[in-house]
Design a protein around this motif. Structure first.
Motif, PDB file in Angstrom:
ATOM      1  N   LYS A   1      46.268  57.313  12.783  1.00  0.00           N
ATOM      2  CA  LYS A   1      45.738  56.382  11.778  1.00  0.00           C
ATOM      3  C   LYS A   1      46.223  54.957  12.042  1.00  0.00           C
ATOM      4  N   GLN A   2      47.519  54.808  12.334  1.00  0.00           N
ATOM      5  CA  GLN A   2      48.076  53.480  12.613  1.00  0.00           C
ATOM      6  C   GLN A   2      47.406  52.848  13.830  1.00  0.00           C
ATOM      7  N   ASN A   3      47.229  53.632  14.874  1.00  0.00           N
ATOM      8  CA  ASN A   3      46.625  53.115  16.095  1.00  0.00           C
ATOM      9  C   ASN A   3      45.143  52.775  15.896  1.00  0.00           C
ATOM     10  N   GLU A   4      44.436  53.578  15.110  1.00  0.00           N
ATOM     11  CA  GLU A   4      43.034  53.276  14.824  1.00  0.00           C
ATOM     12  C   GLU A   4      42.912  51.973  14.032  1.00  0.00           C
ATOM     13  N   GLU A   5      43.841  51.757  13.096  1.00  0.00           N
ATOM     14  CA  GLU A   5      43.853  50.502  12.336  1.00  0.00           C
ATOM     15  C   GLU A   5      44.140  49.318  13.259  1.00  0.00           C
ATOM     16  N   GLN A   6      45.094  49.489  14.165  1.00  0.00           N
ATOM     17  CA  GLN A   6      45.426  48.413  15.108  1.00  0.00           C
ATOM     18  C   GLN A   6      44.244  48.128  16.031  1.00  0.00           C
ATOM     19  N   LYS A   7      43.512  49.160  16.415  1.00  0.00           N
ATOM     20  CA  LYS A   7      42.334  49.002  17.269  1.00  0.00           C
ATOM     21  C   LYS A   7      41.303  48.101  16.583  1.00  0.00           C
ATOM     22  N   VAL A   8      41.102  48.304  15.307  1.00  0.00           N
ATOM     23  CA  VAL A   8      40.166  47.469  14.540  1.00  0.00           C
ATOM     24  C   VAL A   8      40.652  46.020  14.524  1.00  0.00           C
ATOM     25  N   ILE A   9      41.942  45.833  14.357  1.00  0.00           N
ATOM     26  CA  ILE A   9      42.511  44.478  14.322  1.00  0.00           C
ATOM     27  C   ILE A   9      42.315  43.775  15.662  1.00  0.00           C
TER      28      ILE A   9
END
Length: 143
Positions: A101-109
């Motif tokens: 989840k954290q990495n997917e959020e960072q990917k969006v950023i």
């Protein structure tokens, strides 16, 4: 962290180059002057655009690393789910899901950063085109 290393402007060909250093390596960005606008060249704009392109490349590299990390996490989560003793409440599985989840959020950023930089470059260049057009028109009117 991004650290500015150097900038260079070649007046003969209208090329700007900016070099930055990051934890992912060294990145160079380039910008070229439209030959028709030589009379109105801007070393500052060229440097800004070149710097933004280098920063964009940095975020593209970080995005690439992040996608690789996500693939690894997806594989680990799949392997855990395929285990006969799988329990979605196990601490390890919950931790992997949290990391995904954290990495997917960072990917969006990162994707948003890249998009914003591209739009900023386009905005700066369009504003410059409009300014040069006004200056050319004013010059023609005065002749």
């Amino acid at each position: 962290m991004i650290k500015f290393l150097s900038s260079y402007y070649d007046k003969d060909c209208g090329m700007s180059c900016v070099k930055i250093a990051t934890e992912c390596g060294i990145f160079e960005g380039y910008a070229w002057l439209n030959p028709e606008d030589k009379e109105y060249e801007s070393e500052i704009l060229g440097g800004e655009v070149a710097e933004m392109r280098a920063i964009s490349d940095y975020y593209k590299r970080k995005l690439h690393f992040l996608k690789t990390r996500l693939l690894t996490l997806y594989d680990i989560a799949r392997d855990i789910r395929n285990n006969p003793q799988y329990d979605s409440e196990h601490f390890e599985y919950q931790l992997i899901q949290k990391r995904i989840k954290q990495n997917e959020e960072q990917k969006v950023i990162y994707k948003e950063y890249i998009k914003d930089i591209k739009e900023a470059i386009e905005f700066k260049l369009e504003a410059r085109v409009q300014l040069v057009d006004k200056l050319k028109k004013k010059k023609q009117d005065n002749e």
